[in-house]
Enzyme design. Structure first.
Site, mmCIF file in Angstrom:
data_model
loop_
_atom_site.group_PDB
_atom_site.id
_atom_site.type_symbol
_atom_site.label_atom_id
_atom_site.label_comp_id
_atom_site.label_asym_id
_atom_site.label_seq_id
_atom_site.Cartn_x
_atom_site.Cartn_y
_atom_site.Cartn_z
ATOM 1 N N LYS A 168 43.783 32.912 94.245
ATOM 2 C CA LYS A 168 42.485 32.352 94.664
ATOM 3 C C LYS A 168 42.569 30.839 94.822
ATOM 4 O O LYS A 168 41.811 30.245 95.598
ATOM 5 C CB LYS A 168 41.397 32.716 93.647
ATOM 6 C CG LYS A 168 40.996 34.186 93.670
ATOM 7 C CD LYS A 168 40.072 34.504 94.838
ATOM 8 C CE LYS A 168 39.805 35.990 94.961
ATOM 9 N NZ LYS A 168 39.177 36.364 96.240
ATOM 10 N N GLU B 25 30.916 44.208 104.960
ATOM 11 C CA GLU B 25 32.106 45.016 105.201
ATOM 12 C C GLU B 25 31.758 46.444 105.611
ATOM 13 O O GLU B 25 32.414 47.027 106.468
ATOM 14 C CB GLU B 25 33.004 45.010 103.948
ATOM 15 C CG GLU B 25 34.443 45.399 104.253
ATOM 16 C CD GLU B 25 35.419 44.957 103.167
ATOM 17 O OE1 GLU B 25 35.228 43.858 102.606
ATOM 18 O OE2 GLU B 25 36.357 45.699 102.888
ATOM 19 N N GLU C 231 30.717 46.288 109.149
ATOM 20 C CA GLU C 231 31.888 46.099 110.010
ATOM 21 C C GLU C 231 32.641 47.419 110.197
ATOM 22 O O GLU C 231 33.068 47.746 111.313
ATOM 23 C CB GLU C 231 32.817 45.038 109.389
ATOM 24 C CG GLU C 231 34.027 44.728 110.267
ATOM 25 C CD GLU C 231 35.042 43.811 109.596
ATOM 26 O OE1 GLU C 231 34.802 43.359 108.447
ATOM 27 O OE2 GLU C 231 36.087 43.547 110.237
ATOM 28 N N GLU D 187 43.878 30.520 98.260
ATOM 29 C CA GLU D 187 42.859 30.952 99.223
ATOM 30 C C GLU D 187 41.817 29.851 99.441
ATOM 31 O O GLU D 187 41.430 29.563 100.582
ATOM 32 C CB GLU D 187 42.174 32.217 98.723
ATOM 33 C CG GLU D 187 41.152 32.790 99.697
ATOM 34 C CD GLU D 187 40.346 33.939 99.097
ATOM 35 O OE1 GLU D 187 40.356 35.024 99.683
ATOM 36 O OE2 GLU D 187 39.711 33.749 98.044
ATOM 37 N N CYS E 48 39.362 41.379 100.287
ATOM 38 C CA CYS E 48 38.871 40.546 99.171
ATOM 39 C C CYS E 48 39.976 40.027 98.278
ATOM 40 O O CYS E 48 39.769 39.075 97.527
ATOM 41 C CB CYS E 48 37.822 41.284 98.341
ATOM 42 S SG CYS E 48 38.021 43.041 98.302
ATOM 43 N N GLU F 8 40.897 26.894 107.114
ATOM 44 C CA GLU F 8 39.787 27.451 107.896
ATOM 45 C C GLU F 8 38.579 27.811 107.019
ATOM 46 O O GLU F 8 37.517 28.143 107.536
ATOM 47 C CB GLU F 8 40.249 28.680 108.701
ATOM 48 C CG GLU F 8 40.475 29.951 107.908
ATOM 49 C CD GLU F 8 41.834 30.014 107.222
ATOM 50 O OE1 GLU F 8 42.494 28.963 107.062
ATOM 51 O OE2 GLU F 8 42.236 31.132 106.830
ATOM 52 N N SER G 139 39.739 43.599 107.306
ATOM 53 C CA SER G 139 38.338 43.258 107.561
ATOM 54 C C SER G 139 38.251 41.759 107.807
ATOM 55 O O SER G 139 38.988 40.977 107.212
ATOM 56 C CB SER G 139 37.506 43.633 106.332
ATOM 57 O OG SER G 139 36.292 42.921 106.344
ATOM 58 N N CYS H 23 41.791 43.263 89.570
ATOM 59 C CA CYS H 23 41.669 41.880 89.082
ATOM 60 C C CYS H 23 41.664 41.796 87.554
ATOM 61 O O CYS H 23 41.954 40.733 86.998
ATOM 62 C CB CYS H 23 40.401 41.242 89.619
ATOM 63 S SG CYS H 23 40.149 41.523 91.366
#
Lengths: 462, 200
Positions: free
Chosen positions: A242, A163, A166, A245, A183, A250, A203, A387
């Site tokens: 999560k 990251e 990037e 996710e 994230c 993909e 990102s 979190c």
């Protein structure tokens, strides 16, 4: 991951319509009149699970519906004789999926735990919030039968490598800026459902959970000497989003899902107790190398501001050549749930924003949409506090000081960061070895294939 | 707490939103555990009961009656008026349910009782082998004990997010009413609005 039911739902037969869930929902996705059973607008819901934490409408043994408990448990993916309390707002249990993966002799099982798990799971054993149990957590997972006990924090360190590279690349090539962290799956889903025109600002990095999963089934598979289809990849998360996710179509870098099943902290505790594994009585053991080695920078991903601080530690060290254990950058309050800082990195002024709580991000996104954003990089955590306050964390009883408990969990992570020998992601030996042996360089060809994705293609209901 | 009249917990129907936090906190306060739902050891059996009648919802529980019918009808002397209210001694309860039938507000339930982290047990004939007995959790009289062993007082009162529950000290209420009545006679209106449950 086919045939999966809705991740977060409200049981109409149990809901009393108090609407305390609606008070904490960051996206107004709870629909219903006062005193009537509520339902979730799945086109808006970001699956953060805050409603699950807030809900106190449970099935009392004296309720008429208590007669249907076995059927209700089955509907939620639990055993018919499971003794856990059922609440109206709940998330899908994946305990059975994980049990099946663990008992499959053809699979090598690999597990990862998010940072915030080790500062809260002891609460499920009656200990105080913020009690740190990383060593006992690793030991417990080993007793549960996992072949490799790796860690999400290792992948958080990899995330920093990818990251930060990037971000530098975007600054050099002119955009799209500002860049947003990716994230937090609640945040990503919010972008995809409510701000689809701005998803290019996210990102392209997968979350640490998905990076770890992708590496388990490629790098980890090579180490284990098996193919990706022979690996059972399980994640333990403080988060309900999560679960969603992991099921994104993909997220299959090796051709099979990066992560096969996701357990919340409460689900892992329930599984351990069912096997009579007392986490608090376990010896302290190490996580497995290479993907269980982690830095203090990765640890603080579990608390608001942590991703930013971790990125700054590496950015300052890489650009100045000066190794720092802490960035020293001070963030100042700039409105509800927002902190800002301005720092010079490599001779350039860099403006950073940290947002805690999804509902607080909207004004900043309006600025981005209008082209008036006065910052370069933004960290957003959906759940207020990060979190440590996630929807998969131990559900605090009514009357317990919630803010205090979350502060103590956060304090636990910061203590853990300070006690570790390596406190910056780029100094993690296993991360260095991963790039030397396998990935090449951040943003390289293999990183691109395994660790990056494109957000914004998938949204709609869940 | 007045030693002359028992205290009791009173709920305001106007404030109650029906969230059941009181019931959950009550059940949790009567088993061992920490701060989280998952840490609770034992089944959760609340001792006050969210009750719905059409548009109204409010928790109902024990009034700790001065001439308690539950105590009067108990054939085993298991229910007694004490300085901490009307209490059940599970050692003597046989689960006959006479108290449940006698209670004018339905405060009594039959539930698994947890003592020292274990359920109170009963002996029943083993269905697999009629010559032997097995032990299983017994359902015994369960009612509000005003959390008399709890440091912070009644858990339900502490847990209510809307402050709809109060621990009433009857003598204090009576004396306040006397004062309000005296002031009213003098033309000053200071009445407490009972529906809002505000204590002034």
């Amino acid at each position: 991951m086919e045939n999966l039911t809705q991740v977060v739902a409200i049981d109409q037969a149990v809901c009393t319509g108090c609407r305390r869930c609606a008070e904490v929902c960051p996206v107004d996705a709870i629909i219903g009149a006062e005193g009537q059973p509520q339902s979730i607008d799945t086109s808006k819901c970001v699956i953060c699970g805050q409603c699950v934490l807030a809900c106190s409408a449970f099935v009392s043994p004296f309720d008429d519906v208590a007669e249907n408990l076995p059927a209700m448990r089955k509907e939620r993916g639990l055993d018919a004789d499971d003794q856990s309390l059922l609440f109206a707002a709940h998330f899908r249990s994946d305990i059975k999926r994980v049990s099946a993966l663990l008992s499959d002799p053809a699979k090598k099982s690999m597990v990862q735990c998010a940072p915030a798990v080790r500062t809260s799971i002891a609460e499920e054993y009656g200990l105080a919030p913020g009690t740190l149990t990383p060593g006992q957590l690793a030991a417990s997972l080993r007793r549960l039968g996992f072949d490799a006990v790796y860690d999400t924090i290792f992948a958080a360190d990899v995330t920093i490598m990818e990251e930060s590279s990037e971000l530098l690349q975007r600054i050099e090539s002119g955009g799209p800026l500002p860049m947003f962290t990716s994230c937090c799956p609640g945040w990503v889903r919010y972008m995809e459902t409510a701000w689809p025109d701005l998803t290019e600002h996210l990102s392209s990095c997968k979350s640490p959970q998905q990076m770890a999963g992708a590496l388990f089934k490629t790098y980890g598979a090579e180490i284990a000497g098996v193919g990706p289809e022979s690996i059972a990849s399980v994640a333990v998360m403080p988060c309900t989003a999560k679960k969603h996710e992991a099921a994104r179509p993909e997220m299959q870098a090796s051709g099979v899902p990066d992560v096969d099943a996701v357990l919340t902290v409460t689900e892992l505790a329930a599984m351990l107790k069912a096997k009579n594994i007392d986490l608090t009585a376990m010896p302290e053991e190490e996580f497995d190398v290479p993907m269980g080695l982690y830095s203090g920078a990765g640890v603080i991903f579990g608390a608001t501001g942590g991703v930013m601080e971790a990125a700054l530690r590496t950015a300052i060290a890489v650009t100045t050549g000066k190794d720092v254990s802490e960035s020293g950058v001070k963030f100042f309050p700039a409105g509800e749930g927002i902190h800002r800082a301005s720092v010079d990195v490599a001779g350039k002024n860099f403006r950073a924003v940290v947002v805690s709580g999804l509902a607080n991000a909207a004004p900043l996104l309006e600025d981005v949409r209008a082209g008036k954003a006065d910052f370069d990089f933004m960290e957003v955590m959906c759940c207020p506090g990060g979190c440590v306050a996630g929807g998969g964390q131990p559900k605090l009883l009514p009357g317990v000081d919630r803010a205090d408990a979350i502060a103590k969990r956060r304090g636990g992570l910061h203590r853990h960061d300070k006690e570790l020998p390596v406190r910056a992601s780029h100094k993690n030996e296993s991360v260095v070895a991963l790039y030397e042996k396998y990935l090449g360089e951040p943003l390289g060809h293999r990183s691109h294939e395994l660790l990056h994705t494109h957000y914004g293609d998938k949204c709609g209901g869940h | 707490m007045s030693s002359r009249l028992n205290s009791f917990i009173l709920a305001s129907a106007a404030k109650c939103i029906g969230c059941r936090a009181c019931e959950l906190a009550c059940g949790a306060a009567h088993v061992q555990g920490g701060v989280s739902v998952g840490s609770l050891q034992g089944s959760i059996a609340p001792r006050l009961y969210l009750t719905r009648v059409e548009e109204i919802c409010v928790p109902v529980g024990c009034r700790h009656c001065e001439d308690a019918p539950c105590a009067a009808v108990c054939p085993n002397g298991a229910i007694q008026r004490t300085d901490s209210g009307v209490l059940v001694d599970e050692e003597y309860c046989v689960g006959c349910k006479t108290c449940l039938a006698a209670c004018p507000v339905g405060a009594m339930e039959m539930a698994q009782i947890w003592k020292d982290g274990r359920p109170a047990l009963r002996k029943v004939v083993d269905p697999q082998n009629s010559d032997t007995f097995i032990l299983e959790p017994a359902l015994l009289a369960s009612k509000c004990d005003l959390c008399h062993e709890r440091e912070n007082g009644p858990a339900c009162v502490e847990a209510c997010p809307k402050d709809a529950l109060i621990l009433v000290d009857p003598m204090k209420v009576k004396k306040r009413r006397n004062i309000e009545a005296a002031l009213a006679l003098a033309g000053v209106d200071t009445r407490t609005d009972f529906r809002s449950g505000e204590e002034r």
